[in-house]
Design a protein around this motif. Structure first.
Motif, mmCIF file in Angstrom:
data_model
loop_
_atom_site.group_PDB
_atom_site.id
_atom_site.type_symbol
_atom_site.label_atom_id
_atom_site.label_comp_id
_atom_site.label_asym_id
_atom_site.label_seq_id
_atom_site.Cartn_x
_atom_site.Cartn_y
_atom_site.Cartn_z
ATOM 1 N N ARG A 196 0.838 -1.200 0.000
ATOM 2 C CA ARG A 196 0.000 0.000 0.000
ATOM 3 C C ARG A 196 0.874 1.252 0.000
ATOM 4 N N ALA A 197 0.452 2.276 -0.697
ATOM 5 C CA ALA A 197 1.161 3.560 -0.697
ATOM 6 C C ALA A 197 1.187 4.120 0.725
ATOM 7 N N LEU A 198 2.252 4.824 1.085
ATOM 8 C CA LEU A 198 2.404 5.328 2.442
ATOM 9 C C LEU A 198 1.264 6.269 2.831
ATOM 10 N N ALA A 199 0.883 7.188 1.955
ATOM 11 C CA ALA A 199 -0.207 8.113 2.277
ATOM 12 C C ALA A 199 -1.501 7.338 2.531
ATOM 13 N N SER A 200 -1.766 6.334 1.719
ATOM 14 C CA SER A 200 -2.971 5.515 1.909
ATOM 15 C C SER A 200 -2.897 4.753 3.226
ATOM 16 N N ALA A 201 -1.730 4.205 3.537
ATOM 17 C CA ALA A 201 -1.559 3.474 4.789
ATOM 18 C C ALA A 201 -1.783 4.395 5.989
ATOM 19 N N CYS A 202 -1.331 5.634 5.890
ATOM 20 C CA CYS A 202 -1.546 6.605 6.970
ATOM 21 C C CYS A 202 -3.030 6.914 7.128
ATOM 22 N N ARG A 203 -3.724 7.087 6.019
ATOM 23 C CA ARG A 203 -5.173 7.348 6.082
ATOM 24 C C ARG A 203 -5.913 6.173 6.719
ATOM 25 N N VAL A 204 -5.570 4.960 6.313
ATOM 26 C CA VAL A 204 -6.232 3.772 6.860
ATOM 27 C C VAL A 204 -5.937 3.650 8.362
ATOM 28 N N ALA A 205 -4.698 3.873 8.765
ATOM 29 C CA ALA A 205 -4.340 3.806 10.184
ATOM 30 C C ALA A 205 -5.120 4.850 10.982
ATOM 31 N N ALA A 206 -5.227 6.056 10.451
ATOM 32 C CA ALA A 206 -5.974 7.120 11.134
ATOM 33 C C ALA A 206 -7.451 6.757 11.243
ATOM 34 N N LEU A 207 -8.015 6.214 10.188
ATOM 35 C CA LEU A 207 -9.417 5.819 10.199
ATOM 36 C C LEU A 207 -9.666 4.716 11.222
ATOM 37 N N LYS A 208 -8.809 3.711 11.238
ATOM 38 C CA LYS A 208 -8.955 2.615 12.204
ATOM 39 C C LYS A 208 -8.867 3.144 13.631
ATOM 40 N N TYR A 209 -7.913 4.036 13.868
ATOM 41 C CA TYR A 209 -7.761 4.611 15.200
ATOM 42 C C TYR A 209 -9.017 5.388 15.601
ATOM 43 N N ALA A 210 -9.523 6.197 14.690
ATOM 44 C CA ALA A 210 -10.704 7.014 14.976
ATOM 45 C C ALA A 210 -11.929 6.148 15.256
ATOM 46 N N GLN A 211 -11.962 4.956 14.712
ATOM 47 C CA GLN A 211 -13.097 4.060 14.907
ATOM 48 C C GLN A 211 -12.979 3.214 16.172
ATOM 49 N N GLU A 212 -11.814 3.213 16.818
ATOM 50 C CA GLU A 212 -11.638 2.454 18.046
ATOM 51 C C GLU A 212 -12.512 3.056 19.142
ATOM 52 N N PRO A 213 -13.219 2.207 19.883
ATOM 53 C CA PRO A 213 -14.079 2.739 20.936
ATOM 54 C C PRO A 213 -13.314 3.481 22.031
ATOM 55 N N THR A 214 -12.027 3.216 22.196
ATOM 56 C CA THR A 214 -11.237 3.862 23.243
ATOM 57 C C THR A 214 -10.530 5.114 22.756
ATOM 58 N N ALA A 215 -10.667 5.449 21.472
ATOM 59 C CA ALA A 215 -10.015 6.659 20.944
ATOM 60 C C ALA A 215 -10.649 7.889 21.571
ATOM 61 N N PRO A 216 -9.826 8.914 21.896
ATOM 62 C CA PRO A 216 -10.392 10.144 22.459
ATOM 63 C C PRO A 216 -11.446 10.722 21.518
ATOM 64 N N GLY A 217 -12.584 11.060 22.048
ATOM 65 C CA GLY A 217 -13.646 11.633 21.237
ATOM 66 C C GLY A 217 -14.486 10.609 20.499
ATOM 67 N N ALA A 218 -14.165 9.323 20.639
ATOM 68 C CA ALA A 218 -14.946 8.293 19.949
ATOM 69 C C ALA A 218 -16.301 8.164 20.620
ATOM 70 N N GLY A 219 -17.219 7.724 19.858
ATOM 71 C CA GLY A 219 -18.551 7.502 20.417
ATOM 72 C C GLY A 219 -19.603 7.726 19.372
ATOM 73 N N PRO A 220 -20.871 7.617 19.764
ATOM 74 C CA PRO A 220 -21.967 7.702 18.812
ATOM 75 C C PRO A 220 -22.035 9.029 18.068
ATOM 76 N N GLY A 221 -21.629 10.107 18.689
ATOM 77 C CA GLY A 221 -21.720 11.415 18.044
ATOM 78 C C GLY A 221 -20.590 11.729 17.113
#
Length: 79
Positions: free
Chosen positions: A53-78
């Motif tokens: 995977r291209a590095l920029a794409s890998a960074c986007r995917v990693a950021a998305l996965k992190y943001a979707q983690e229930p324990t990520a700051p600010g994560a939640g239904p809203g």
């Protein structure tokens, strides 16, 4: 659509540039803080695990996965 923001990082002794949307940079910075590492260190880990995977794409995917983690700051239904 926001303009891409380009940053230079040193990976395995070689300078490289990554262009991402500011929102992705914000999440990557949050990830680095949460993991007590530098942004360059985090990107180095992403680089080592990205496979073909291209590095920029890998960074986007990693950021998305992190943001979707229930324990990520600010994560939640809203989010």
């Amino acid at each position: 659509m926001p303009a891409l923001r380009k940053r230079s990082v040193l990976l395995s002794g070689h300078a490289t540039s990554i262009a991402l949307e500011p929102e992705f940079w914000a999440v990557l910075e949050e990830m680095a803080r949460a993991r007590s590492t530098s942004l360059a260190g985090l990107i180095g880990r992403i680089d080592a695990q990205r496979g073909e995977r291209a590095l920029a794409s890998a960074c986007r995917v990693a950021a998305l996965k992190y943001a979707q983690e229930p324990t990520a700051p600010g994560a939640g239904p809203g989010r």
